[in-house]
Write a protein that holds these residues in place. Structure first.
Motif, mmCIF file in Angstrom:
data_model
loop_
_atom_site.group_PDB
_atom_site.id
_atom_site.type_symbol
_atom_site.label_atom_id
_atom_site.label_comp_id
_atom_site.label_asym_id
_atom_site.label_seq_id
_atom_site.Cartn_x
_atom_site.Cartn_y
_atom_site.Cartn_z
ATOM 1 N N THR A 137 2.868 -1.221 -3.643
ATOM 2 C CA THR A 137 1.838 -1.871 -2.822
ATOM 3 C C THR A 137 0.808 -2.575 -3.690
ATOM 4 O O THR A 137 0.404 -3.709 -3.414
ATOM 5 C CB THR A 137 1.133 -0.824 -1.931
ATOM 6 O OG1 THR A 137 2.096 -0.217 -1.064
ATOM 7 C CG2 THR A 137 0.042 -1.476 -1.085
ATOM 8 N N SER A 138 0.393 -1.913 -4.773
ATOM 9 C CA SER A 138 -0.619 -2.510 -5.650
ATOM 10 C C SER A 138 -0.093 -3.761 -6.349
ATOM 11 O O SER A 138 -0.853 -4.708 -6.582
ATOM 12 C CB SER A 138 -1.081 -1.481 -6.686
ATOM 13 O OG SER A 138 -0.019 -1.116 -7.557
ATOM 14 N N LEU A 139 1.194 -3.784 -6.661
ATOM 15 C CA LEU A 139 1.774 -4.957 -7.323
ATOM 16 C C LEU A 139 2.051 -6.082 -6.338
ATOM 17 O O LEU A 139 1.871 -7.264 -6.670
ATOM 18 C CB LEU A 139 3.079 -4.565 -8.027
ATOM 19 C CG LEU A 139 2.960 -3.720 -9.296
ATOM 20 C CD1 LEU A 139 4.343 -3.285 -9.767
ATOM 21 C CD2 LEU A 139 2.236 -4.493 -10.403
ATOM 22 N N ALA A 140 2.484 -5.732 -5.146
ATOM 23 C CA ALA A 140 2.940 -6.749 -4.196
ATOM 24 C C ALA A 140 1.807 -7.440 -3.455
ATOM 25 O O ALA A 140 1.924 -8.615 -3.103
ATOM 26 C CB ALA A 140 3.909 -6.107 -3.198
ATOM 27 N N PHE A 141 0.712 -6.728 -3.206
ATOM 28 C CA PHE A 141 -0.307 -7.251 -2.293
ATOM 29 C C PHE A 141 -1.647 -7.571 -2.947
ATOM 30 O O PHE A 141 -2.513 -8.156 -2.299
ATOM 31 C CB PHE A 141 -0.548 -6.256 -1.146
ATOM 32 C CG PHE A 141 0.653 -6.049 -0.275
ATOM 33 C CD1 PHE A 141 1.035 -7.003 0.662
ATOM 34 C CD2 PHE A 141 1.424 -4.907 -0.395
ATOM 35 C CE1 PHE A 141 2.146 -6.825 1.464
ATOM 36 C CE2 PHE A 141 2.542 -4.705 0.400
ATOM 37 C CZ PHE A 141 2.909 -5.670 1.331
ATOM 38 N N PHE A 142 -1.839 -7.203 -4.205
ATOM 39 C CA PHE A 142 -3.145 -7.415 -4.820
ATOM 40 C C PHE A 142 -3.008 -8.145 -6.149
ATOM 41 O O PHE A 142 -2.061 -7.896 -6.897
ATOM 42 C CB PHE A 142 -3.851 -6.070 -5.070
ATOM 43 C CG PHE A 142 -4.013 -5.233 -3.826
ATOM 44 C CD1 PHE A 142 -4.796 -5.671 -2.770
ATOM 45 C CD2 PHE A 142 -3.376 -4.005 -3.715
ATOM 46 C CE1 PHE A 142 -4.944 -4.907 -1.624
ATOM 47 C CE2 PHE A 142 -3.515 -3.230 -2.579
ATOM 48 C CZ PHE A 142 -4.298 -3.679 -1.528
ATOM 49 N N ASP A 143 -3.967 -9.036 -6.423
ATOM 50 C CA ASP A 143 -4.014 -9.624 -7.754
ATOM 51 C C ASP A 143 -4.662 -8.622 -8.707
ATOM 52 O O ASP A 143 -5.098 -7.543 -8.299
ATOM 53 C CB ASP A 143 -4.765 -10.957 -7.741
ATOM 54 C CG ASP A 143 -6.201 -10.833 -7.233
ATOM 55 O OD1 ASP A 143 -6.722 -9.695 -7.163
ATOM 56 O OD2 ASP A 143 -6.805 -11.870 -6.907
ATOM 57 N N HIS A 144 -4.735 -8.959 -9.976
ATOM 58 C CA HIS A 144 -5.112 -7.967 -10.999
ATOM 59 C C HIS A 144 -6.481 -7.325 -10.763
ATOM 60 O O HIS A 144 -6.586 -6.081 -10.798
ATOM 61 C CB HIS A 144 -5.049 -8.609 -12.387
ATOM 62 C CG HIS A 144 -5.011 -7.614 -13.493
ATOM 63 N ND1 HIS A 144 -6.148 -7.024 -13.997
ATOM 64 C CD2 HIS A 144 -3.973 -7.077 -14.199
ATOM 65 C CE1 HIS A 144 -5.834 -6.175 -14.956
ATOM 66 N NE2 HIS A 144 -4.525 -6.185 -15.112
ATOM 67 N N PRO A 145 -7.559 -8.098 -10.505
ATOM 68 C CA PRO A 145 -8.874 -7.449 -10.320
ATOM 69 C C PRO A 145 -8.907 -6.511 -9.114
ATOM 70 O O PRO A 145 -9.437 -5.404 -9.196
ATOM 71 C CB PRO A 145 -9.834 -8.634 -10.140
ATOM 72 C CG PRO A 145 -9.137 -9.794 -10.757
ATOM 73 C CD PRO A 145 -7.679 -9.569 -10.493
ATOM 74 N N VAL A 146 -8.340 -6.965 -7.986
ATOM 75 C CA VAL A 146 -8.340 -6.140 -6.776
ATOM 76 C C VAL A 146 -7.405 -4.949 -6.949
ATOM 77 O O VAL A 146 -7.672 -3.854 -6.456
ATOM 78 C CB VAL A 146 -7.929 -6.984 -5.549
ATOM 79 C CG1 VAL A 146 -7.909 -6.125 -4.280
ATOM 80 C CG2 VAL A 146 -8.885 -8.153 -5.369
ATOM 81 N N ARG A 147 -6.311 -5.155 -7.669
ATOM 82 C CA ARG A 147 -5.363 -4.067 -7.940
ATOM 83 C C ARG A 147 -6.051 -2.939 -8.697
ATOM 84 O O ARG A 147 -5.859 -1.766 -8.399
ATOM 85 C CB ARG A 147 -4.182 -4.598 -8.745
ATOM 86 C CG ARG A 147 -3.066 -3.573 -8.967
ATOM 87 C CD ARG A 147 -1.980 -4.160 -9.853
ATOM 88 N NE ARG A 147 -1.515 -5.432 -9.325
ATOM 89 C CZ ARG A 147 -1.164 -6.473 -10.063
ATOM 90 N NH1 ARG A 147 -1.213 -6.389 -11.391
ATOM 91 N NH2 ARG A 147 -0.765 -7.595 -9.505
ATOM 92 N N GLN A 148 -6.881 -3.321 -9.684
ATOM 93 C CA GLN A 148 -7.590 -2.306 -10.455
ATOM 94 C C GLN A 148 -8.546 -1.518 -9.559
ATOM 95 O O GLN A 148 -8.649 -0.290 -9.676
ATOM 96 C CB GLN A 148 -8.369 -2.945 -11.606
ATOM 97 C CG GLN A 148 -9.090 -1.918 -12.480
ATOM 98 C CD GLN A 148 -9.775 -2.555 -13.674
ATOM 99 O OE1 GLN A 148 -9.781 -3.772 -13.837
ATOM 100 N NE2 GLN A 148 -10.365 -1.733 -14.531
ATOM 101 N N GLN A 149 -9.219 -2.196 -8.644
ATOM 102 C CA GLN A 149 -10.133 -1.515 -7.740
ATOM 103 C C GLN A 149 -9.375 -0.598 -6.778
ATOM 104 O O GLN A 149 -9.818 0.528 -6.501
ATOM 105 C CB GLN A 149 -10.955 -2.546 -6.958
ATOM 106 C CG GLN A 149 -11.914 -3.339 -7.828
ATOM 107 C CD GLN A 149 -12.695 -4.368 -7.033
ATOM 108 O OE1 GLN A 149 -12.554 -4.476 -5.814
ATOM 109 N NE2 GLN A 149 -13.525 -5.138 -7.719
#
Length: 245
Positions: A137-149
Motif C-alpha cells: 500500500t505504501s509503495l502503490a499509493f503514496f509518493d516518497h514524502p507521504v510514504r514516510q509519513q
C-alpha cells in the motif's frame, strides 16, 4: 561541524542497536526452559508474533524506499525480526502444553499439538500478510514524502503499544511489592535503548523516532525507580524463570 553531527547520529544509533540486542536476548532463559522440557508449557507465543510485526514495520520505515538516512533503524529491527522468527519457530516446533497432558489422554496429544501448531502458524501467516499489505500500500499509493509519513505513523503507533505493554507488569509490582517479574537488566536495557534512539531521532529531527522512544525513556525510568523502591522490600526466594518478552 557536519562531520561531528554525523558521528553523533551514528554513535547514538549504534548504541541503540547494542542495547536493543540485550532486549532481543532476554527471552533466552524462557526458551532454554522450553528446550529442556520439550514443551512450551503455559507460555504464550502471541507477544513474539506482535514483536515480529512491530520489527517488520519499523524495519520498513528505516529502509531507503521509505526513509533516507535511517539505516540504523533498519538494522536494529531487522535483527529483532530475525530473533522473533527463531522464537516463533521454537513455539511451533514445541507447541504443546503440560497442562493439557494432565487432563487429556495421551492418544489425543498429537491432535492437540497439531491444533496449537496450526494456530501459531496461522497467526504468523496473518502477520506476514498484514506487513505485506502495509508495504504494498505504501509503495502503490503514496509518493516518497507521504510514504514516510504513512509508515512512520504506523511504526510510531506500534512502538508506543510495545513500550506500553510493561504497564501491566508495573501494576503487578506495585500490587505485590515484588519485582520478580520485572527483571532489572531488562528494564535497564529498555531505558538505555530508548534513550539512545530518542537522541538519534532528535539529531535527525525525526518525530516518528524520538517521540515513541521518548515515551520509552519515561516508562523505562519508571520501571527502574519501581525496581529500586520495591527490591528493598522484596524477600523472594528461588523461583522458576518467568516469561520474558
Amino acid at each position: 561541524m557536519s562531520s561531528l553531527y554525523d558521528v553523533s547520529c551514528f554513535a547514538a544509533g549504534l548504541a541503540g542497536n547494542v542495547f536493543a540486542l540485550a532486549l532481543f536476548l532476554s527471552p533466552v532463559p524462557t526458551f532454554k526452559r522450553v528446550l529442556k522440557a520439550k514443551s512450551t508449557e503455559q507460555f504464550d507465543g502471541l507477544p513474539y508474533l506482535l514483536s515480529l510485526l512491530n520489527c517488520c514495520i519499523c524495519l520498513w520505515y528505516g529502509l531507503p524506499w521509505v526513509s533516507d538516512g535511517r539505516l540504523l533503524v533498519a538494522t536494529v529491527n531487522g535483527t529483532g525480526a530475525a530473533f522473533q522468527l527463531v522464537y516463533i519457530s521454537l513455539f511451533i516446533f514445541y507447541a504443546d502444553s503440560r497442562r493439557t497432558r494432565r487432563h487429556l489422554q495421551w492418544m489425543m496429544m498429537p491432535a492437540i499439538k497439531f491444533a496449537q501448531q496450526l494456530k501459531i502458524t496461522g497467526l504468523l501467516v496473518l502477520i506476514v500478510c498484514v506487513f505485506a499489505l502495509i508495504a504494498q500500500t505504501s509503495l502503490a499509493f503514496f509518493d516518497h514524502p507521504v510514504r514516510q509519513q504513512f509508515v512512520g505513523a504506523l511504526s510510531m503507533a506500534s512502538l508506543i503499544s510495545m513500550f506500553a505493554s510493561p504497564l501491566a507488569v508495573m501494576g503487578l509490582v506495585i500490587r505485590t511489592e515484588c519485582v520478580e517479574f520485572m527483571p532489572f537488566y531488562l528494564s535497564l536495557s529498555t531505558f538505555l535503548m530508548s534513550a539512545s534512539f530518542a537522541l538519534y531521532g532528535l539529531l535527525l529531527r525525526d518525530f516518528f523516532v524520538y517521540l515513541p522512544n521518548g515515551l520509552g525513556v519515561i516508562l523505562g525510568a519508571t520501571q527502574l525507580v519501581l525496581y529500586a523502591y520495591y527490591s528493598r522490600k522484596w524477600k523472594g526466594g528461588d523461583s522458576s524463570a518467568p516469561l520474558l518478552g
